[in-house]
Design a protein around this motif. Structure first.
Motif, short mmCIF file in Angstrom:
data_model
loop_
_atom_site.label_atom_id
_atom_site.label_comp_id
_atom_site.label_asym_id
_atom_site.label_seq_id
_atom_site.Cartn_x
_atom_site.Cartn_y
_atom_site.Cartn_z
N LEU A 100 9.99 -3.98 -2.37
CA LEU A 100 10.34 -4.91 -3.22
C LEU A 100 9.15 -5.44 -4.22
O LEU A 100 9.33 -6.10 -5.48
N THR A 101 8.04 -4.97 -3.85
CA THR A 101 6.79 -5.46 -4.98
C THR A 101 6.31 -3.73 -5.32
O THR A 101 4.88 -4.09 -5.94
N GLY A 102 6.82 -2.86 -4.94
CA GLY A 102 6.26 -1.42 -5.35
C GLY A 102 6.24 -1.01 -6.47
O GLY A 102 5.88 -0.27 -7.09
N PHE A 103 7.55 -1.72 -7.27
CA PHE A 103 7.87 -1.23 -8.55
C PHE A 103 8.73 -2.45 -8.89
O PHE A 103 9.12 -3.30 -8.37
N GLY A 104 8.97 -2.25 -10.48
CA GLY A 104 9.58 -3.16 -11.34
C GLY A 104 10.98 -2.97 -11.68
O GLY A 104 11.88 -3.98 -12.01
N TRP A 108 17.24 -5.68 -12.15
CA TRP A 108 18.40 -6.26 -11.54
C TRP A 108 18.52 -6.05 -10.04
O TRP A 108 19.04 -6.98 -9.22
N LEU A 109 18.13 -4.53 -9.59
CA LEU A 109 18.20 -4.36 -8.43
C LEU A 109 17.20 -5.09 -7.47
O LEU A 109 17.38 -5.58 -6.41
N VAL A 110 15.97 -5.10 -7.92
CA VAL A 110 14.97 -5.66 -7.21
C VAL A 110 15.11 -7.28 -7.13
O VAL A 110 15.02 -7.90 -6.23
N GLY A 111 15.73 -7.99 -8.16
CA GLY A 111 16.01 -9.34 -8.20
C GLY A 111 16.97 -9.64 -7.04
O GLY A 111 17.13 -10.56 -6.29
N LEU A 112 18.45 -8.65 -6.92
CA LEU A 112 19.29 -8.66 -6.09
C LEU A 112 18.60 -8.91 -4.64
O LEU A 112 18.90 -9.60 -3.81
N ALA A 113 17.79 -7.83 -4.57
CA ALA A 113 17.02 -7.59 -3.15
C ALA A 113 16.31 -8.75 -3.03
O ALA A 113 16.38 -9.38 -1.50
N ASN A 114 15.50 -9.51 -3.81
CA ASN A 114 14.53 -10.61 -3.48
C ASN A 114 15.56 -11.65 -3.04
O ASN A 114 15.36 -12.64 -2.38
N LEU A 115 16.82 -11.85 -3.89
CA LEU A 115 17.84 -13.04 -3.58
C LEU A 115 18.17 -13.03 -2.10
O LEU A 115 18.33 -13.86 -1.36
N CYS A 116 18.45 -11.72 -1.66
CA CYS A 116 19.05 -11.60 -0.28
C CYS A 116 17.85 -11.78 0.80
O CYS A 116 18.27 -12.41 1.72
N VAL A 117 16.66 -11.35 0.46
CA VAL A 117 15.73 -11.82 1.28
C VAL A 117 15.36 -13.54 1.32
O VAL A 117 15.13 -14.05 2.69
N VAL A 118 15.58 -14.13 0.37
CA VAL A 118 15.40 -15.52 0.16
C VAL A 118 16.56 -16.17 1.15
O VAL A 118 16.10 -16.91 2.04
#
Length: 248
Positions: A100-104, A108-118
């Motif tokens: 989740l931090t290796g690329f930007g 939308w996909l990275v944001g969705l994954a971070n939301l799931c982690v939260v």
């Protein structure tokens, strides 16, 4: 996410030998770190008894927990293996330690994954913090002071202060201390054997009245000793990653 990038690349990267490193020693330490990461991924022993204590019988609590543990371990292993294998196939030697931090992009996909982690951590923190909260509040329960507060009604001041302070302290430590693979591996190596192996094994031997130096006793103790050696190996490799020249 890994499947998305794998489809964009159009080819499977990486090799059967894993990440290419300068020396065999680096490969050994990376393997040790990976063992620590795997140990950290299975910490459910911390809440196993707390969850079992909330179950009702019949059927027997142990029977329900056996089925739940088998299912959860199988599902967890499937997702972890899928993430690891597809991530390496998508990025090869350039696979980031934290996907989740290796690329930007795509954002939308990275944001969705971070939301799931939260969302996952919100529930996970509640589960893992409850045993500590219960212990502290039982120990200092005599000093509880109730008070009326706007919008909250009658609340325990000591409970409110302790839980708020604990959450604030945990958040500060999480922000201050970097959450990278070597730290995760070091924590997993130190906690896995005593919590997931040693104490459950000793409880099993005591409950089952297994006679010392019998074949069954020796097999169980050999299993425990083997896990201890593996955790020791993982702790050394993870420590090399945290404090040594390979820190990342």
């Amino acid at each position: 996410m890994c499947l998305h990038f794998l489809s964009e690349n159009g080819v499977i990267k990486g090799g059967i030998g894993g990440v290419s490193l300068v020396s065999p020693a680096q490969k050994v330490w990376r393997v040790a770190q990976a063992l620590g990461d795997i140990a950290f991924a299975y910490p459910f022993s911390l809440v196993l008894l707390e969850i079992e204590d909330t179950l009702r019988s019949p059927p027997a609590e142990s029977q329900t927990m056996k089925a739940a543990a088998r299912a959860s371990i199988a599902v967890t292993t499937f997702f972890y293996l899928g993430c690891g294998c597809f991530g390496y196939a998508a990025f090869g030697d350039d696979t980031p330690g934290n996907l989740l931090t290796g690329f930007g992009e795509p954002y939308w996909l990275v944001g969705l994954a971070n939301l799931c982690v939260v969302l996952h951590l919100l529930g996970g923190y509640q589960v893992y913090a409850q045993p500590m909260f219960a212990l502290v509040e039982r120990r200092f329960g005599a000093g509880v002071v109730d008070a009326e507060m706007p919008l909250l009604g009658r609340v325990s001041v000591s409970r409110l202060c302790f839980r708020t302070g604990n959450v604030a302290a945990a958040t500060a430590v999480a922000v201050w201390f970097p959450y990278f693979n070597q730290v995760v591996g070091l924590i997993g190596a130190f906690t896995f054997w005593p919590l997931a192996i040693h104490f459950p094994v000793q409880m099993y031997l005591a409950q089952g009245k297994v006679a010392p130096w019998t074949g069954r006793w020796l097999a169980i103790q050999a299993f425990s000793a083997g896990c201890l050696v593996a955790c020791g190996f993982a702790s050394v490799g993870s420590a090399m990653g945290v404090f040594g020249p390979e820190r990342s």
